[in-house]
Design a protein around this motif. Structure first.
Motif, PDB file in Angstrom:
ATOM      1  N   SER A  99      -1.330  18.779  29.934  1.00 23.58           N
ATOM      2  CA  SER A  99      -2.723  18.853  30.364  1.00 23.58           C
ATOM      3  C   SER A  99      -2.806  19.172  31.852  1.00 23.58           C
ATOM      4  CB  SER A  99      -3.430  17.531  30.075  1.00 23.58           C
ATOM      5  OG  SER A  99      -2.948  16.512  30.925  1.00 23.58           O
ATOM      6  N   LYS A 100      -3.971  19.620  32.276  1.00 23.63           N
ATOM      7  CA  LYS A 100      -4.187  19.921  33.687  1.00 23.63           C
ATOM      8  C   LYS A 100      -3.999  18.669  34.538  1.00 23.63           C
ATOM      9  CE  LYS A 100      -5.403  24.340  33.564  1.00 23.63           C
ATOM     10  NZ  LYS A 100      -5.264  24.584  32.111  1.00 23.63           N
ATOM     11  N   LEU A 101      -4.443  17.528  34.035  1.00 21.94           N
ATOM     12  CA  LEU A 101      -4.296  16.280  34.787  1.00 21.94           C
ATOM     13  C   LEU A 101      -2.834  15.914  34.962  1.00 21.94           C
ATOM     14  CD1 LEU A 101      -5.585  13.828  36.140  1.00 21.94           C
ATOM     15  CD2 LEU A 101      -5.660  12.706  33.898  1.00 21.94           C
ATOM     16  N   GLU A 102      -2.038  16.099  33.943  1.00 21.06           N
ATOM     17  CA  GLU A 102      -0.608  15.792  34.028  1.00 21.06           C
ATOM     18  C   GLU A 102       0.086  16.719  35.027  1.00 21.06           C
ATOM     19  OE1 GLU A 102      -0.328  14.254  29.390  1.00 21.06           O
ATOM     20  OE2 GLU A 102       0.211  16.308  29.928  1.00 21.06           O
ATOM     21  N   LYS A 103      -0.271  17.985  35.007  1.00 21.19           N
ATOM     22  CA  LYS A 103       0.301  18.924  35.966  1.00 21.19           C
ATOM     23  C   LYS A 103      -0.133  18.577  37.390  1.00 21.19           C
ATOM     24  CE  LYS A 103       0.477  22.707  32.619  1.00 21.19           C
ATOM     25  NZ  LYS A 103      -0.043  24.019  32.207  1.00 21.19           N
ATOM     26  N   TYR A 104      -1.373  18.162  37.516  1.00 17.56           N
ATOM     27  CA  TYR A 104      -1.905  17.816  38.836  1.00 17.56           C
ATOM     28  C   TYR A 104      -1.213  16.574  39.400  1.00 17.56           C
ATOM     29  CZ  TYR A 104      -5.322  16.270  42.327  1.00 17.56           C
ATOM     30  OH  TYR A 104      -5.938  15.848  43.477  1.00 17.56           O
ATOM     31  N   ILE A 105      -1.036  15.554  38.582  1.00 14.17           N
ATOM     32  CA  ILE A 105      -0.360  14.335  39.045  1.00 14.17           C
ATOM     33  C   ILE A 105       1.082  14.635  39.419  1.00 14.17           C
ATOM     34  CG2 ILE A 105       0.433  12.036  38.355  1.00 14.17           C
ATOM     35  CD1 ILE A 105      -2.041  11.815  36.604  1.00 14.17           C
ATOM     36  N   LEU A 186      -1.595  18.315  51.740  1.00 13.72           N
ATOM     37  CA  LEU A 186      -2.611  18.752  50.791  1.00 13.72           C
ATOM     38  C   LEU A 186      -3.267  20.055  51.240  1.00 13.72           C
ATOM     39  CD1 LEU A 186      -4.440  15.437  49.772  1.00 13.72           C
ATOM     40  CD2 LEU A 186      -3.101  16.926  48.279  1.00 13.72           C
ATOM     41  N   PHE A 187      -3.517  20.162  52.531  1.00 15.98           N
ATOM     42  CA  PHE A 187      -4.163  21.359  53.066  1.00 15.98           C
ATOM     43  C   PHE A 187      -3.325  22.601  52.816  1.00 15.98           C
ATOM     44  CE2 PHE A 187      -4.486  24.351  56.638  1.00 15.98           C
ATOM     45  CZ  PHE A 187      -5.806  24.748  56.502  1.00 15.98           C
ATOM     46  N   PHE A 188      -2.046  22.543  53.172  1.00 18.69           N
ATOM     47  CA  PHE A 188      -1.186  23.713  53.001  1.00 18.69           C
ATOM     48  C   PHE A 188      -0.917  23.998  51.522  1.00 18.69           C
ATOM     49  CE2 PHE A 188      -0.126  22.716  57.464  1.00 18.69           C
ATOM     50  CZ  PHE A 188      -0.346  23.965  58.009  1.00 18.69           C
ATOM     51  N   MET A 189      -0.847  22.944  50.706  1.00 15.56           N
ATOM     52  CA  MET A 189      -0.670  23.161  49.271  1.00 15.56           C
ATOM     53  C   MET A 189      -1.874  23.883  48.682  1.00 15.56           C
ATOM     54  SD  MET A 189      -0.156  20.371  46.201  1.00 15.56           S
ATOM     55  CE  MET A 189      -1.912  19.980  46.118  1.00 15.56           C
ATOM     56  N   GLY A 252     -11.321  14.132  54.356  1.00 16.13           N
ATOM     57  CA  GLY A 252     -10.636  15.405  54.159  1.00 16.13           C
ATOM     58  C   GLY A 252      -9.619  15.330  53.026  1.00 16.13           C
ATOM     59  N   ILE A 253      -8.908  14.217  52.924  1.00 19.56           N
ATOM     60  CA  ILE A 253      -7.914  14.044  51.854  1.00 19.56           C
ATOM     61  C   ILE A 253      -8.590  14.066  50.488  1.00 19.56           C
ATOM     62  CG2 ILE A 253      -6.359  12.343  50.805  1.00 19.56           C
ATOM     63  CD1 ILE A 253      -5.531  11.584  53.673  1.00 19.56           C
ATOM     64  N   VAL A 254      -9.719  13.370  50.381  1.00 15.57           N
ATOM     65  CA  VAL A 254     -10.461  13.346  49.111  1.00 15.57           C
ATOM     66  C   VAL A 254     -10.933  14.750  48.747  1.00 15.57           C
ATOM     67  CG1 VAL A 254     -12.524  12.488  47.944  1.00 15.57           C
ATOM     68  CG2 VAL A 254     -11.178  10.945  49.383  1.00 15.57           C
ATOM     69  N   VAL A 255     -11.474  15.477  49.721  1.00 21.39           N
ATOM     70  CA  VAL A 255     -11.979  16.834  49.476  1.00 21.39           C
ATOM     71  C   VAL A 255     -10.836  17.767  49.074  1.00 21.39           C
ATOM     72  CG1 VAL A 255     -13.050  18.849  50.547  1.00 21.39           C
ATOM     73  CG2 VAL A 255     -13.962  16.566  51.001  1.00 21.39           C
ATOM     74  N   LEU A 256      -9.724  17.694  49.784  1.00 28.73           N
ATOM     75  CA  LEU A 256      -8.585  18.563  49.479  1.00 28.73           C
ATOM     76  C   LEU A 256      -7.983  18.235  48.118  1.00 28.73           C
ATOM     77  CD1 LEU A 256      -6.815  18.604  52.966  1.00 28.73           C
ATOM     78  CD2 LEU A 256      -8.041  20.503  51.899  1.00 28.73           C
ATOM     79  N   ALA A 257      -7.878  16.945  47.806  1.00 26.84           N
ATOM     80  CA  ALA A 257      -7.328  16.533  46.511  1.00 26.84           C
ATOM     81  C   ALA A 257      -8.212  17.039  45.370  1.00 26.84           C
ATOM     82  CB  ALA A 257      -7.202  15.022  46.450  1.00 26.84           C
ATOM     83  N   GLY A 259     -10.231  19.610  45.593  1.00 23.81           N
ATOM     84  CA  GLY A 259     -10.127  21.064  45.607  1.00 23.81           C
ATOM     85  C   GLY A 259      -8.884  21.555  44.875  1.00 23.81           C
ATOM     86  N   ALA A 260      -7.768  20.854  45.050  1.00 30.25           N
ATOM     87  CA  ALA A 260      -6.530  21.250  44.370  1.00 30.25           C
ATOM     88  C   ALA A 260      -6.667  21.101  42.861  1.00 30.25           C
ATOM     89  CB  ALA A 260      -5.365  20.415  44.893  1.00 30.25           C
ATOM     90  N   TYR A 261      -7.277  20.007  42.438  1.00 32.57           N
ATOM     91  CA  TYR A 261      -7.461  19.796  40.998  1.00 32.57           C
ATOM     92  C   TYR A 261      -8.427  20.827  40.423  1.00 32.57           C
ATOM     93  CZ  TYR A 261      -8.595  17.609  36.552  1.00 32.57           C
ATOM     94  OH  TYR A 261      -8.794  17.373  35.214  1.00 32.57           O
ATOM     95  N   TYR A 262      -9.497  21.104  41.144  1.00 28.34           N
ATOM     96  CA  TYR A 262     -10.481  22.075  40.681  1.00 28.34           C
ATOM     97  C   TYR A 262      -9.856  23.473  40.580  1.00 28.34           C
ATOM     98  CZ  TYR A 262     -14.807  24.789  40.446  1.00 28.34           C
ATOM     99  OH  TYR A 262     -15.810  25.650  40.053  1.00 28.34           O
ATOM    100  N   ARG A 263      -9.048  23.808  41.579  1.00 26.22           N
ATOM    101  CA  ARG A 263      -8.377  25.124  41.584  1.00 26.22           C
ATOM    102  C   ARG A 263      -7.419  25.236  40.405  1.00 26.22           C
ATOM    103  NH1 ARG A 263      -8.384  30.426  42.105  1.00 26.22           N
ATOM    104  NH2 ARG A 263      -6.460  31.308  42.986  1.00 26.22           N
ATOM    105  N   LEU A 264      -6.653  24.184  40.157  1.00 27.07           N
ATOM    106  CA  LEU A 264      -5.713  24.190  39.036  1.00 27.07           C
ATOM    107  C   LEU A 264      -6.447  24.289  37.706  1.00 27.07           C
ATOM    108  CD1 LEU A 264      -2.775  23.878  38.041  1.00 27.07           C
ATOM    109  CD2 LEU A 264      -3.145  21.398  38.079  1.00 27.07           C
TER     110      LEU A 264
END
Length: 269
Positions: A99-105, A186-189, A252-257, A259-264
């Protein structure tokens, strides 16, 4: 079996993801983690050629090299999951039965825990080994960190607590360091996951813009709080500045985290 998260499926994917991460990035990882050894070879070579005296890098040079290697590692984070923007590699990754959540974690564990901790352990251990073989190097980074923590703690305990409070305590500084590093990774990722080309360049440009805005805000806060006729205003400005920086980093950490999940979750090829 849950389609959102299943531990056995997650663990299988995580082990696979970790192996693939090593296969894709083994050479750069060895290069960055072994920066201390590279510094030793270059320092000894140039000291012999230029000054006809074989010397080893002093403590300040090894510390500076560590900061540079850490920054290079953060830049390289754009490459770790940047491949998902590639049509072939990204599609193969997205089609893996997890799942996307598993990949994200799995992504967060590897980027925020395994990579920085492994880099720190390798760099510090290699530095300790170099100092053991070449005593002329002096104090190891392990000893420096331990001594710095002790000196800082003792100094703050003996200082005026009305001037230097929790914000400047060892725990406060450690918290600020952790938040800053999490934000940076998180930002660079996320930049690597968003941009298809020139990932590092775009990341640096955006980072420069954000840094400029944040610096301007901090200068505005300090200039409006400090009163030359009131020494206590300096302590107040320090306290508010550090609090503002921690809150900004946390948001910023919350927003980036997110954003990464949304992008994935939304990426398509």
């Amino acid at each position: 079996m849950s389609e959102t998260f299943n531990f056995n499926r997650f663990w299988t994917f995580f082990c696979y993801d970790l192996k693939q991460m090593w296969r894709r990035n083994a050479k750069p990882a060895i290069f960055i983690g072994g920066a201390g050894l590279i510094l030793l070879l270059l320092w000894s070579f140039f000291s012999t050629v230029c000054f006809f005296s074989w010397t080893t890098p002093p403590l300040w040079a090894r510390v500076a090299c560590g900061f540079i290697a850490s920054f290079i590692l953060q830049l390289y984070i754009t490459k770790t999951y940047g491949f998902i923007t590639d049509k072939k590699k990204g599609s193969d990754y997205l089609m893996i039965p997890a799942s996307k959540l598993e990949k994200y974690i799995s992504m967060l564990i590897i980027v925020l825990l395994i990579i920085p901790l492994l880099f720190t352990a390798v760099y510090f251990s290699l530095d300790a080994l170099i100092c053991l073989i070449f005593p002329s190097c002096g104090m190891t980074l392990f000893q420096l960190t331990s001594n710095a923590w002790t000196i800082l703690t003792d100094g703050l305990n003996a200082s005026n607590q009305n001037f230097i409070n929790y914000q400047f305590s060892p725990c406060g500084l450690l918290l600020m360091t952790i938040l800053t590093n999490i934000f940076s990774y998180l930002f660079f990722m996320l930049c690597g996951m968003i941009f298809k080309r020139f990932k590092i360049l775009w990341a640096l440009l955006i980072n420069y813009g954000l840094g400029t805005i944040l610096s301007s805000v901090l200068i505005f806060i300090v200039s409006n709080l400090v009163n030359e006729s009131d020494p206590s205003s300096i302590a107040q400005s320090i306290d508010i500045t550090f609090t503002f920086m921690k809150i900004t980093m946390a948001i910023g950490i919350v927003v980036l985290a997110w954003g990464a999940y949304y992008r994935l979750k939304k990426i398509q090829h």
